[in-house]
Design a protein around this motif. Structure first.
Motif, PDB file in Angstrom:
ATOM      1  N   PRO A  70      -4.205  -1.694   0.622  1.00 36.44           N
ATOM      2  CA  PRO A  70      -2.966  -1.755   1.418  1.00 36.44           C
ATOM      3  C   PRO A  70      -2.074  -2.928   1.006  1.00 36.44           C
ATOM      4  CG  PRO A  70      -4.846  -1.380   2.842  1.00 36.44           C
ATOM      5  CD  PRO A  70      -5.388  -1.648   1.472  1.00 36.44           C
ATOM      6  N   SER A  71      -2.684  -4.077   0.689  1.00 32.50           N
ATOM      7  CA  SER A  71      -1.869  -5.246   0.315  1.00 32.50           C
ATOM      8  C   SER A  71      -1.049  -4.967  -0.944  1.00 32.50           C
ATOM      9  CB  SER A  71      -2.758  -6.474   0.103  1.00 32.50           C
ATOM     10  OG  SER A  71      -3.746  -6.215  -0.874  1.00 32.50           O
ATOM     11  N   ASP A  72      -1.642  -4.282  -1.912  1.00 35.63           N
ATOM     12  CA  ASP A  72      -0.910  -3.944  -3.139  1.00 35.63           C
ATOM     13  C   ASP A  72       0.210  -2.954  -2.856  1.00 35.63           C
ATOM     14  OD1 ASP A  72      -2.596  -5.606  -4.556  1.00 35.63           O
ATOM     15  OD2 ASP A  72      -3.903  -3.970  -5.249  1.00 35.63           O
ATOM     16  N   LYS A  73      -0.059  -1.984  -1.973  1.00 37.08           N
ATOM     17  CA  LYS A  73       0.966  -0.999  -1.614  1.00 37.08           C
ATOM     18  C   LYS A  73       2.141  -1.677  -0.923  1.00 37.08           C
ATOM     19  CE  LYS A  73      -2.276   2.634  -0.842  1.00 37.08           C
ATOM     20  NZ  LYS A  73      -2.999   3.325   0.181  1.00 37.08           N
ATOM     21  N   LEU A  74       1.841  -2.638  -0.067  1.00 36.48           N
ATOM     22  CA  LEU A  74       2.915  -3.311   0.654  1.00 36.48           C
ATOM     23  C   LEU A  74       3.765  -4.175  -0.272  1.00 36.48           C
ATOM     24  CD1 LEU A  74       0.812  -3.735   3.763  1.00 36.48           C
ATOM     25  CD2 LEU A  74       3.133  -2.848   3.810  1.00 36.48           C
ATOM     26  N   LYS A  75       3.150  -4.782  -1.268  1.00 28.98           N
ATOM     27  CA  LYS A  75       3.919  -5.544  -2.259  1.00 28.98           C
ATOM     28  C   LYS A  75       4.786  -4.608  -3.093  1.00 28.98           C
ATOM     29  CE  LYS A  75       0.582  -9.310  -2.540  1.00 28.98           C
ATOM     30  NZ  LYS A  75      -0.455  -9.953  -3.347  1.00 28.98           N
ATOM     31  N   GLU A  76       4.224  -3.489  -3.508  1.00 24.66           N
ATOM     32  CA  GLU A  76       4.975  -2.498  -4.279  1.00 24.66           C
ATOM     33  C   GLU A  76       6.133  -1.952  -3.438  1.00 24.66           C
ATOM     34  OE1 GLU A  76       4.262   1.924  -6.277  1.00 24.66           O
ATOM     35  OE2 GLU A  76       2.517   0.762  -5.623  1.00 24.66           O
ATOM     36  N   PHE A  77       5.861  -1.671  -2.200  1.00 27.71           N
ATOM     37  CA  PHE A  77       6.879  -1.174  -1.270  1.00 27.71           C
ATOM     38  C   PHE A  77       8.014  -2.188  -1.130  1.00 27.71           C
ATOM     39  CE2 PHE A  77       7.950  -1.293   3.408  1.00 27.71           C
ATOM     40  CZ  PHE A  77       8.865  -0.259   3.394  1.00 27.71           C
ATOM     41  N   GLY A  78       7.686  -3.456  -0.940  1.00 29.01           N
ATOM     42  CA  GLY A  78       8.698  -4.503  -0.815  1.00 29.01           C
ATOM     43  C   GLY A  78       9.589  -4.585  -2.040  1.00 29.01           C
ATOM     44  N   ASN A  79       8.975  -4.486  -3.204  1.00 28.42           N
ATOM     45  CA  ASN A  79       9.760  -4.497  -4.444  1.00 28.42           C
ATOM     46  C   ASN A  79      10.660  -3.268  -4.528  1.00 28.42           C
ATOM     47  OD1 ASN A  79       8.794  -6.959  -5.387  1.00 28.42           O
ATOM     48  ND2 ASN A  79       7.024  -6.001  -6.352  1.00 28.42           N
ATOM     49  N   LYS A  80      10.137  -2.123  -4.130  1.00 33.77           N
ATOM     50  CA  LYS A  80      10.899  -0.876  -4.208  1.00 33.77           C
ATOM     51  C   LYS A  80      12.154  -0.920  -3.333  1.00 33.77           C
ATOM     52  CE  LYS A  80      10.673   4.112  -3.607  1.00 33.77           C
ATOM     53  NZ  LYS A  80       9.855   5.275  -3.338  1.00 33.77           N
ATOM     54  N   ILE A  81      12.043  -1.495  -2.143  1.00 36.32           N
ATOM     55  CA  ILE A  81      13.201  -1.508  -1.241  1.00 36.32           C
ATOM     56  C   ILE A  81      14.012  -2.807  -1.348  1.00 36.32           C
ATOM     57  CG2 ILE A  81      12.172   0.159   0.344  1.00 36.32           C
ATOM     58  CD1 ILE A  81      11.655  -2.198   2.292  1.00 36.32           C
ATOM     59  N   GLY A  82      13.619  -3.683  -2.266  1.00 42.01           N
ATOM     60  CA  GLY A  82      14.410  -4.878  -2.548  1.00 42.01           C
ATOM     61  C   GLY A  82      14.235  -6.036  -1.586  1.00 42.01           C
ATOM     62  N   VAL A  83      13.090  -6.118  -0.934  1.00 39.33           N
ATOM     63  CA  VAL A  83      12.855  -7.236  -0.006  1.00 39.33           C
ATOM     64  C   VAL A  83      11.621  -8.057  -0.406  1.00 39.33           C
ATOM     65  CG1 VAL A  83      14.059  -6.154   1.941  1.00 39.33           C
ATOM     66  CG2 VAL A  83      11.602  -5.759   1.634  1.00 39.33           C
ATOM     67  N   LYS A  84      11.185  -7.865  -1.616  1.00 36.82           N
ATOM     68  CA  LYS A  84      10.037  -8.590  -2.190  1.00 36.82           C
ATOM     69  C   LYS A  84       8.799  -8.563  -1.307  1.00 36.82           C
ATOM     70  CE  LYS A  84      12.958 -11.140  -5.139  1.00 36.82           C
ATOM     71  NZ  LYS A  84      13.085 -11.981  -6.185  1.00 36.82           N
ATOM     72  N   ASN A  85       8.337  -9.724  -0.840  1.00 32.88           N
ATOM     73  CA  ASN A  85       7.068  -9.811  -0.107  1.00 32.88           C
ATOM     74  C   ASN A  85       7.193  -9.703   1.416  1.00 32.88           C
ATOM     75  OD1 ASN A  85       5.250  -9.983  -2.232  1.00 32.88           O
ATOM     76  ND2 ASN A  85       5.571 -12.180  -2.466  1.00 32.88           N
ATOM     77  N   GLU A  86       8.371  -9.384   1.927  1.00 30.30           N
ATOM     78  CA  GLU A  86       8.538  -9.323   3.383  1.00 30.30           C
ATOM     79  C   GLU A  86       7.571  -8.337   4.046  1.00 30.30           C
ATOM     80  OE1 GLU A  86      12.580  -9.065   4.814  1.00 30.30           O
ATOM     81  OE2 GLU A  86      13.250 -10.409   3.221  1.00 30.30           O
ATOM     82  N   PRO A  87       7.412  -7.110   3.531  1.00 34.34           N
ATOM     83  CA  PRO A  87       6.444  -6.202   4.174  1.00 34.34           C
ATOM     84  C   PRO A  87       5.014  -6.746   4.113  1.00 34.34           C
ATOM     85  CG  PRO A  87       7.886  -4.975   2.717  1.00 34.34           C
ATOM     86  CD  PRO A  87       8.144  -6.430   2.467  1.00 34.34           C
ATOM     87  N   PHE A  88       4.642  -7.299   2.977  1.00 34.58           N
ATOM     88  CA  PHE A  88       3.297  -7.856   2.831  1.00 34.58           C
ATOM     89  C   PHE A  88       3.090  -9.014   3.807  1.00 34.58           C
ATOM     90  CE2 PHE A  88       0.585 -11.161   0.955  1.00 34.58           C
ATOM     91  CZ  PHE A  88      -0.628 -10.489   0.993  1.00 34.58           C
ATOM     92  N   ASN A  89       4.081  -9.892   3.917  1.00 31.27           N
ATOM     93  CA  ASN A  89       3.952 -11.044   4.824  1.00 31.27           C
ATOM     94  C   ASN A  89       3.805 -10.613   6.277  1.00 31.27           C
ATOM     95  OD1 ASN A  89       4.093 -12.795   2.645  1.00 31.27           O
ATOM     96  ND2 ASN A  89       6.292 -13.131   2.870  1.00 31.27           N
ATOM     97  N   LEU A  90       4.579  -9.614   6.682  1.00 32.53           N
ATOM     98  CA  LEU A  90       4.450  -9.105   8.050  1.00 32.53           C
ATOM     99  C   LEU A  90       3.079  -8.471   8.250  1.00 32.53           C
ATOM    100  CD1 LEU A  90       5.552  -8.486  10.858  1.00 32.53           C
ATOM    101  CD2 LEU A  90       6.627  -6.418   9.893  1.00 32.53           C
ATOM    102  N   TRP A  91       2.645  -7.668   7.308  1.00 32.36           N
ATOM    103  CA  TRP A  91       1.339  -7.013   7.383  1.00 32.36           C
ATOM    104  C   TRP A  91       0.217  -8.052   7.481  1.00 32.36           C
ATOM    105  CZ3 TRP A  91      -2.729  -7.107   3.784  1.00 32.36           C
ATOM    106  CH2 TRP A  91      -3.747  -6.173   3.999  1.00 32.36           C
ATOM    107  N   LYS A  92       0.317  -9.096   6.664  1.00 36.25           N
ATOM    108  CA  LYS A  92      -0.700 -10.150   6.663  1.00 36.25           C
ATOM    109  C   LYS A  92      -0.744 -10.863   8.018  1.00 36.25           C
ATOM    110  CE  LYS A  92      -1.863 -14.240   3.940  1.00 36.25           C
ATOM    111  NZ  LYS A  92      -1.421 -15.112   2.840  1.00 36.25           N
ATOM    112  N   LYS A  93       0.429 -11.144   8.570  1.00 33.57           N
ATOM    113  CA  LYS A  93       0.504 -11.804   9.880  1.00 33.57           C
ATOM    114  C   LYS A  93      -0.108 -10.918  10.962  1.00 33.57           C
ATOM    115  CE  LYS A  93       3.873 -13.846  13.010  1.00 33.57           C
ATOM    116  NZ  LYS A  93       5.266 -14.227  13.187  1.00 33.57           N
ATOM    117  N   LEU A  94       0.257  -9.646  10.966  1.00 31.32           N
ATOM    118  CA  LEU A  94      -0.295  -8.718  11.950  1.00 31.32           C
ATOM    119  C   LEU A  94      -1.806  -8.614  11.806  1.00 31.32           C
ATOM    120  CD1 LEU A  94       2.368  -5.881  11.678  1.00 31.32           C
ATOM    121  CD2 LEU A  94       2.065  -7.441  13.610  1.00 31.32           C
TER     122      LEU A  94
END
Length: 190
Positions: A104-128
């Protein structure tokens, strides 16, 4: 509960309601194309889970709210990473693969790059994950509350439980996480 939230945590309560409103709005867009991955996500993940966050917030079940946000986030990433597909059966196969292949962590990093927000999805996921989903985070929070405030948080008692002022920091954190998730959903639409 609702009275307490409206009086002392109005921003969080409003974010929760706006998440539901967003889900309703997104559910009615592109409804003619059921195999559209975002339409599927908005109807079958975002809509029911946004209502679940609201209900759990009203019940005083804060850990469940954070778990539901994580489910929405991971699903958003998975559905957004599905590229093109030519038929309904291929869509569902790709949808399943998006969720079950890789970390999941890799998917969230890939997702962030795809939508142009870099590590924001990963950071939120990690916090949650670290603070609210994994037992270690919840136990750490509980011990911290007891030792710092000499008070057990309402979410660590029987549900439903009435909030107290000592819960406001956690409720505020929930509001910030909902706000960030809403931003990420909007980034997907852009």
């Amino acid at each position: 509960q609702e009275k307490f939230l409206r009086e002392y945590a109005e921003e969080t309560y409003n974010e929760c309601i706006e998440l539901i409103n967003d889900a309703i709005d997104y559910a009615f867009k592109n409804k003619e194309n059921y195999t559209n991955s975002f339409y599927f996500f908005s109807n079958h993940i975002l809509m029911p889970q946004s209502y679940a966050v609201w209900m759990d917030l009203l019940y005083g079940n804060l850990p469940a709210c954070f778990m539901e946000l994580r489910l929405i986030l991971e699903s958003l990433a998975g559905f957004s990473l599905i590229d093109s597909f030519s038929q309904e059966s291929e869509f569902f196969e790709k949808m399943l693969n998006a969720f079950y292949k890789g970390k999941p962590s890799d998917k969230l990093k890939e997702f962030g790059n795809k939508i142009g927000v870099k590590n924001e999805p990963f950071n939120l996921w990690k916090k949650l994950s670290q603070n609210w989903v994994h037992p270690k985070g919840i136990i750490k929070r509980l011990i911290s509350e007891i030792t710092k405030k000499s008070d057990i948080p309402s979410w660590a008692w029987i549900i439903p439980m009435e909030y107290t002022n000592s819960d406001l920091k956690d409720i505020e954190e929930l509001g910030k996480c909902i706000s960030k998730l809403r931003e990420l959903i909007k980034a997907v639409i852009r």
